[in-house]
Write a protein that holds these residues in place. Structure first.
Motif, short mmCIF file in Angstrom:
data_model
loop_
_atom_site.label_atom_id
_atom_site.label_comp_id
_atom_site.label_asym_id
_atom_site.label_seq_id
_atom_site.Cartn_x
_atom_site.Cartn_y
_atom_site.Cartn_z
N GLY A 73 -84.88 53.06 -46.05
CA GLY A 73 -84.40 51.98 -46.91
C GLY A 73 -83.03 51.45 -46.51
O GLY A 73 -82.33 50.86 -47.32
N GLN A 74 -82.63 51.66 -45.26
CA GLN A 74 -81.33 51.20 -44.79
C GLN A 74 -81.49 50.05 -43.81
O GLN A 74 -82.56 49.85 -43.23
N ARG A 75 -80.40 49.32 -43.59
CA ARG A 75 -80.42 48.17 -42.68
C ARG A 75 -79.81 48.53 -41.33
O ARG A 75 -78.95 49.40 -41.23
N TYR A 76 -80.25 47.81 -40.32
CA TYR A 76 -79.66 47.90 -38.98
C TYR A 76 -78.51 46.91 -38.92
O TYR A 76 -78.68 45.73 -39.23
N THR A 77 -77.32 47.38 -38.54
CA THR A 77 -76.12 46.53 -38.55
C THR A 77 -75.50 46.48 -37.16
O THR A 77 -75.94 47.16 -36.23
N ARG A 78 -74.45 45.67 -37.03
CA ARG A 78 -73.70 45.63 -35.77
C ARG A 78 -73.10 46.99 -35.45
O ARG A 78 -73.03 47.40 -34.31
N ARG A 79 -72.70 47.69 -36.48
CA ARG A 79 -72.15 49.04 -36.30
C ARG A 79 -73.21 49.97 -35.71
O ARG A 79 -72.94 50.77 -34.82
N THR A 80 -74.44 49.85 -36.22
CA THR A 80 -75.54 50.66 -35.71
C THR A 80 -75.81 50.31 -34.25
O THR A 80 -76.05 51.19 -33.44
N PHE A 81 -75.78 49.01 -33.94
CA PHE A 81 -75.97 48.59 -32.55
C PHE A 81 -74.90 49.22 -31.67
O PHE A 81 -75.19 49.70 -30.57
N GLY A 82 -73.67 49.24 -32.14
CA GLY A 82 -72.59 49.89 -31.40
C GLY A 82 -72.87 51.36 -31.16
O GLY A 82 -72.58 51.90 -30.09
N GLN A 83 -73.46 52.02 -32.15
CA GLN A 83 -73.83 53.42 -31.99
C GLN A 83 -74.92 53.58 -30.92
O GLN A 83 -74.88 54.52 -30.13
N ASN A 84 -75.88 52.66 -30.89
CA ASN A 84 -76.92 52.70 -29.86
C ASN A 84 -76.30 52.54 -28.47
O ASN A 84 -76.65 53.28 -27.54
N VAL A 85 -75.38 51.60 -28.33
CA VAL A 85 -74.73 51.37 -27.04
C VAL A 85 -73.90 52.59 -26.64
O VAL A 85 -73.95 53.05 -25.50
N ARG A 86 -73.15 53.15 -27.60
CA ARG A 86 -72.33 54.33 -27.32
C ARG A 86 -73.19 55.51 -26.86
O ARG A 86 -72.83 56.23 -25.93
N ALA A 87 -74.33 55.71 -27.51
CA ALA A 87 -75.22 56.81 -27.11
C ALA A 87 -75.72 56.61 -25.68
O ALA A 87 -75.79 57.58 -24.91
N LEU A 88 -76.01 55.37 -25.28
CA LEU A 88 -76.43 55.13 -23.89
C LEU A 88 -75.29 55.37 -22.91
O LEU A 88 -75.51 55.92 -21.83
N VAL A 89 -74.09 54.98 -23.29
CA VAL A 89 -72.93 55.21 -22.41
C VAL A 89 -72.71 56.70 -22.21
O VAL A 89 -72.47 57.16 -21.09
#
Length: 153
Positions: A73-89
């Motif tokens: 029940g949560q939303r995907y945000t710019r912050r979440t996108f940043g977490q995805n990018v950080r995990a890949l880095v």
């Protein structure tokens, strides 16, 4: 261990397939546009492959995270996108720096010469460079799952 290998293959194999096509296309286009410029072709192939590879992985990570958050029940945000990018880095950072700036371009210059085949040399270079790339990447991926890939609050 069999489950882990299956997980790694599901994660990395589609990205690898796209990367091979993009690597050959990027290097081939560079050779066509600037004949005799092997270093430029090697770098173009390397970076075209990287864009395809990491673009696919980021897309898959975003899709998985969106589904995971939606179930809670949560939303995907710019912050979440940043977490995805950080995990890949974190997953690929150290391995990628050596791979993209040194190992892969050097192999892509020399193996086509040694094998007498541009496309055969590029594919051989890609496969050899992948060996030095995946060991640290897989270790980092497994570590990142515990800390950087948990999105529920």
């Amino acid at each position: 261990m069999k489950a882990k290998v299956g997980e790694w293959l599901r994660r990395y194999l589609p990205a690898e397939g796209l990367s091979v096509v993009a690597t050959l296309g990027g290097a081939g286009l560079a050779w066509h546009l600037a004949p005799g410029r092997e270093v430029q072709a090697a770098l173009a192939g390397t970076w075209a492959g990287n864009v395809a590879y990491f673009g696919w992985l980021l897309l898959q990570d975003v899709r998985q995270t969106r589904r995971q958050l939606h179930r809670c029940g949560q939303r995907y945000t710019r912050r979440t996108f940043g977490q995805n990018v950080r995990a890949l880095v974190v997953e690929f950072g150290p391995a990628e720096v050596l791979d993209s700036l040194l190992i892969r371009p050097a192999l892509m210059v020399w193996l086509p010469r040694l094998l007498g085949s541009r496309s055969g040399g590029i594919v051989a270079a890609k496969l050899l460079a992948d060996v030095t790339f995946y060991v640290p990447a897989i270790v980092s991926y497994e570590l990142s799952k515990k800390r950087l890939r948990r999105f529920e609050e």
